[in-house]
Design a protein around this motif. Structure first.
Motif, short mmCIF file in Angstrom:
data_model
loop_
_atom_site.label_atom_id
_atom_site.label_comp_id
_atom_site.label_asym_id
_atom_site.label_seq_id
_atom_site.Cartn_x
_atom_site.Cartn_y
_atom_site.Cartn_z
N ILE A 160 11.89 4.85 -20.13
CA ILE A 160 13.29 5.10 -19.75
C ILE A 160 14.08 5.48 -21.00
N VAL A 161 13.89 4.71 -22.06
CA VAL A 161 14.61 4.98 -23.31
C VAL A 161 14.19 6.33 -23.91
N VAL A 162 12.88 6.57 -23.93
CA VAL A 162 12.40 7.82 -24.53
C VAL A 162 12.84 9.02 -23.67
N GLY A 163 12.82 8.85 -22.36
CA GLY A 163 13.27 9.92 -21.47
C GLY A 163 14.75 10.22 -21.67
N ALA A 164 15.55 9.15 -21.80
CA ALA A 164 16.99 9.35 -22.01
C ALA A 164 17.24 10.02 -23.36
N ALA A 165 16.52 9.58 -24.39
CA ALA A 165 16.68 10.20 -25.71
C ALA A 165 16.22 11.66 -25.67
N GLY A 166 15.15 11.92 -24.92
CA GLY A 166 14.67 13.29 -24.79
C GLY A 166 15.71 14.19 -24.14
N ALA A 167 16.37 13.66 -23.12
CA ALA A 167 17.42 14.45 -22.46
C ALA A 167 18.57 14.73 -23.42
N ALA A 168 18.93 13.72 -24.20
CA ALA A 168 20.01 13.91 -25.19
C ALA A 168 19.61 14.96 -26.22
N ALA A 169 18.37 14.88 -26.68
CA ALA A 169 17.89 15.85 -27.68
C ALA A 169 17.86 17.26 -27.09
N THR A 170 17.50 17.37 -25.82
CA THR A 170 17.44 18.68 -25.17
C THR A 170 18.81 19.36 -25.19
N LEU A 171 19.84 18.60 -24.96
CA LEU A 171 21.19 19.17 -24.95
C LEU A 171 21.75 19.33 -26.36
N ALA A 219 0.82 -1.21 0.00
CA ALA A 219 0.00 0.00 0.00
C ALA A 219 0.85 1.26 0.00
N ARG A 220 2.07 1.14 0.53
CA ARG A 220 2.96 2.30 0.55
C ARG A 220 3.63 2.51 -0.80
N ARG A 221 3.49 1.49 -1.67
CA ARG A 221 4.07 1.60 -3.01
C ARG A 221 2.95 1.66 -4.03
N GLY A 222 2.91 2.69 -4.83
CA GLY A 222 1.95 2.73 -5.93
C GLY A 222 2.62 2.18 -7.16
N SER A 223 1.94 2.29 -8.29
CA SER A 223 2.59 1.88 -9.53
C SER A 223 3.31 3.09 -10.12
N VAL A 224 4.28 2.82 -10.93
CA VAL A 224 5.04 3.90 -11.56
C VAL A 224 4.49 4.08 -12.98
N SER A 225 3.88 5.22 -13.23
CA SER A 225 3.29 5.45 -14.55
C SER A 225 4.39 5.69 -15.58
N ALA A 226 4.00 5.57 -16.84
CA ALA A 226 4.96 5.82 -17.91
C ALA A 226 5.45 7.27 -17.86
N ILE A 241 11.58 10.74 -14.65
CA ILE A 241 12.73 10.29 -13.84
C ILE A 241 13.94 10.07 -14.74
N ALA A 242 13.74 9.31 -15.82
CA ALA A 242 14.86 9.03 -16.72
C ALA A 242 15.38 10.32 -17.36
N TYR A 243 14.47 11.19 -17.75
CA TYR A 243 14.86 12.45 -18.40
C TYR A 243 15.75 13.28 -17.46
N ARG A 244 15.30 13.42 -16.23
CA ARG A 244 16.06 14.27 -15.29
C ARG A 244 17.43 13.67 -14.96
N VAL A 245 17.43 12.38 -14.71
CA VAL A 245 18.71 11.73 -14.35
C VAL A 245 19.69 11.84 -15.50
N VAL A 246 19.25 11.50 -16.69
CA VAL A 246 20.16 11.49 -17.84
C VAL A 246 20.59 12.92 -18.20
N LEU A 247 19.66 13.85 -18.09
CA LEU A 247 20.01 15.24 -18.40
C LEU A 247 21.17 15.71 -17.52
N ARG A 248 21.09 15.40 -16.24
CA ARG A 248 22.15 15.84 -15.34
C ARG A 248 23.43 15.04 -15.55
N GLN A 249 23.29 13.78 -15.90
CA GLN A 249 24.48 12.97 -16.17
C GLN A 249 25.22 13.49 -17.39
N LEU A 250 24.45 13.92 -18.39
CA LEU A 250 25.07 14.34 -19.66
C LEU A 250 25.64 15.75 -19.60
#
Lengths: 334, 258
Positions: free
Chosen positions: B118-129, B16-23, B29-38
């Protein structure tokens, strides 16, 4: 782990034999965590070979030297790599393909890799959000408190010491309140106080009904981690059972000790005469001794040498390291 | 616990303390992490310096009062043929490739999230930069040539379409290949820059031909290996991008993670 029988030491495999049917003599495998006749190959390298066990709530230690296959086993338990043969089941599901069950498992990986640009709070909160934790901020604060990292401020984890980074990883693993917690060498880099604190935390989690599996290659560390032990070496499960029983089993073996002495030949003769050695080999300035009772040998060798007027320069146990213990378990008593 | 066994009360409380993670959450999450990594100063400065080749070349050509064909050729070769793919490669290849290599991918992979966000978020971060570093200099180069006649909007459209396709393809490289930079450079320099120049048939499997076609369509310039219609020039790279990201998501889910 299920109620464990007295320690079981498995014989080396017969290359011509058929694969084993689970743990010899054990009931059909069931538990929160089931590894059933699992093997893993990387090309021609066998990383894990025909391993079977089942684990339930509580703390279990996975003991093995570096390169024994512990991390590969853990990776399979988390679904990070599929077994080449056999079946891995976590909470009744395949962790490789069941998305839901991955939210109920946490892993503290062995590698010292973190998102170095994030703060501890950001890193743990990221783990919370990506696990679907409803109150991510609250869970993050609680997890950081568990590992004593509440006051580290805005410093990125890339600037943390190794011990602090280990604790961040543990906090990230705790934040989703997992039912299965897998920790790969989590005590590496921690000071003695932190180790005690962390081991106490593992026990609290185990007592709370979680399935906690902790790997280590340090024998004495395992003694403190948990009484229930799986021993793995060369990719095979070579022993399992209560730690104290395994330790006694290990202590029954002959110990090899190097004794530096001013008169090694006389000392060797005296050691045999007094029943302290089952075998001796005399070198120029020392004696290699095989002793069945290492404790008695340690107590009596110095008085004996003094009585004979022989000066001792060293008494050094050669096979008290973990590798020799594993070798003993693999090869049997010899 | 067996597959059919009910969860204990403790387990139910934990669930109950864990919900589902929506797309959408997984994407963010992936976008933010990868953006800062890159976002590393060295990477941005180096690529910006490379990208400045385009406006400098455009300015030099503009001062020489060159023809439209020369201007379009310059934008197509230096901008669309070099700056755009190389900048895309460095960011998109590293988007997931760096996480895989530094072993931090496990922190995203092991979560109850679908792979494709995750893949689309990572690609989005790459495209942003990659977008400002690649597209602005290309458009600037087009403007500085002084060729007029639709070269600036043509360069902008071709850059945007090319960026999407290159980022997707190189994200796939980063997911799949260990030496993604080497393979990416081989694709850009050897395949697109050399082999695909050999004829129209081979050029069909080079993204460069599609971006060139967009530029030629918008300017009316006369350029070789650029004979697709505007619709084909836009649609095919976008389809390639979708397919590449789909394969990357499948590959991410099926590969071994360290």
């Amino acid at each position: 782990m299920n109620e464990l029988p007295p320690p079981t030491v498995f014989a080396p495999p017969d290359p011509g034999a058929a694969p084993s049917q689970g743990v010899p003599g054990a009931a059909p495998l069931s538990g929160k965590l089931v590894v059933d006749q699992v093997s893993k190959y990387f090309g021609s390298v066998v990383a894990v070979s025909d391993v079977s066990f089942a684990i339930d709530a509580g703390v279990t230690a996975l003991l093995g030297p570096n390169g024994a296959g512990k991390s590969t086993l853990f990776r399979m338990l988390c679904g990070l790599t599929p077994p080449s043969r056999g079946r891995v089941s976590v909470l009744g599901a395949d962790p490789r393909h069941d998305r839901e069950v991955r939210g109920r498992i946490s892993l503290v990986p062995q590698q010292d890799a973190l998102f170095d640009h994030l703060t501890a709070n950001e890193f743990v909160e990221l783990a919370a959000r990506s696990s679907g934790v409803v109150d991510a901020a609250g869970a993050t604060a609680s997890a950081l408190e568990h590992v004593d990292l509440t006051d580290v401020g805005p410093k990125p984890v890339g600037q943390f010491s190794k011990g602090m980074r280990q604790r961040v990883k543990v906090a990230a693993a705790l934040v989703n309140d997992p039912e299965v917690l897998i920790l790969d060498e989590p005590l590496t880099g921690l000071d003695p106080v932190q180790r005690r604190h962390m081991i106490a935390l593992f026990h609290r989690l185990g007592d709370d009904g979680r399935c906690v599996v902790v790997s280590s290659h340090v024998l004495d560390e395992v003694a403190r981690i948990g009484s229930r032990v799986l021993v793995i070496a060369q990719g095979r499960l070579i022993a399992r059972g209560d730690y104290r029983d395994l330790r006694e089993l290990m202590d029954d073996r002959a110990h090899r000790i190097r004794v530096g002495a001013s008169e090694p030949r006389r000392l060797a003769a005296a050691l045999v005469e007094h029943g302290l050695a089952t075998g001796v080999m005399v070198e120029s300035d020392h004696v290699m001794v095989d002793a069945l009772d290492a404790d008695a040998f340690g107590r009596r060798v110095a008085p004996l040498a003094v009585g004979l007027g022989i000066r001792l320069t060293e008494v050094f146990p050669l096979d008290d390291d973990l590798e020799s213990v594993f070798r003993y378990l693999v090869e049997g008593r010899s | 616990m067996t597959p059919d066994a009910p969860m204990s009360i403790d387990d139910q409380q934990r669930a109950a303390r864990r919900g589902s993670v929506s797309a959408a959450t997984a994407f963010v999450i992936a976008y933010r992490v990868v953006l800062r990594q890159l976002t590393s100063r060295g990477r941005i400065i180096g690529l910006t310096a490379l990208a400045l080749i385009a406006p400098l070349s455009g300015w030099a050509l503009g001062t020489a009062d060159a023809s439209l064909d020369d201007a379009v050729s310059l934008v197509a070769s230096v901008g669309l043929g070099l700056v755009l793919p190389v900048v895309s490669l460095v960011f998109a290849g590293a988007a997931i490739g760096d996480l895989r290599e530094d072993k931090t991918l496990v922190y995203l992979w092991l979560r109850p999230m679908d792979r494709w966000p995750i893949v689309v978020g990572a690609a989005g971060a790459a495209a942003t930069l990659a977008a400002p570093i690649a597209i602005v200099p290309i458009v600037l180069a087009a403007a500085l040539t002084g060729a007029g006649n639709g070269i600036v909007p043509g360069a902008l459209l071709a850059s945007v379409v090319g960026l999407i396709a290159y980022v997707a393809v190189f994200t796939l490289f980063g997911v799949w290949l260990k030496r993604f930079i080497v393979w990416g450079l081989a694709y850009i320099l050897i395949w697109e820059g050399f082999i695909a120049q050999a004829g129209a048939g081979v050029a069909r499997v080079a993204l460069r031909k599609y971006t060139r076609s967009i530029l030629v369509d918008r300017t009316g310039a006369d350029l070789e290996l650029a004979d697709f219609s505007l619709a084909v020039g836009i649609i095919v790279p976008l389809v390639v991008a979708v397919v590449a990201l789909a394969i990357a998501a499948w590959r991410l889910g099926s590969q071994d993670i360290d």
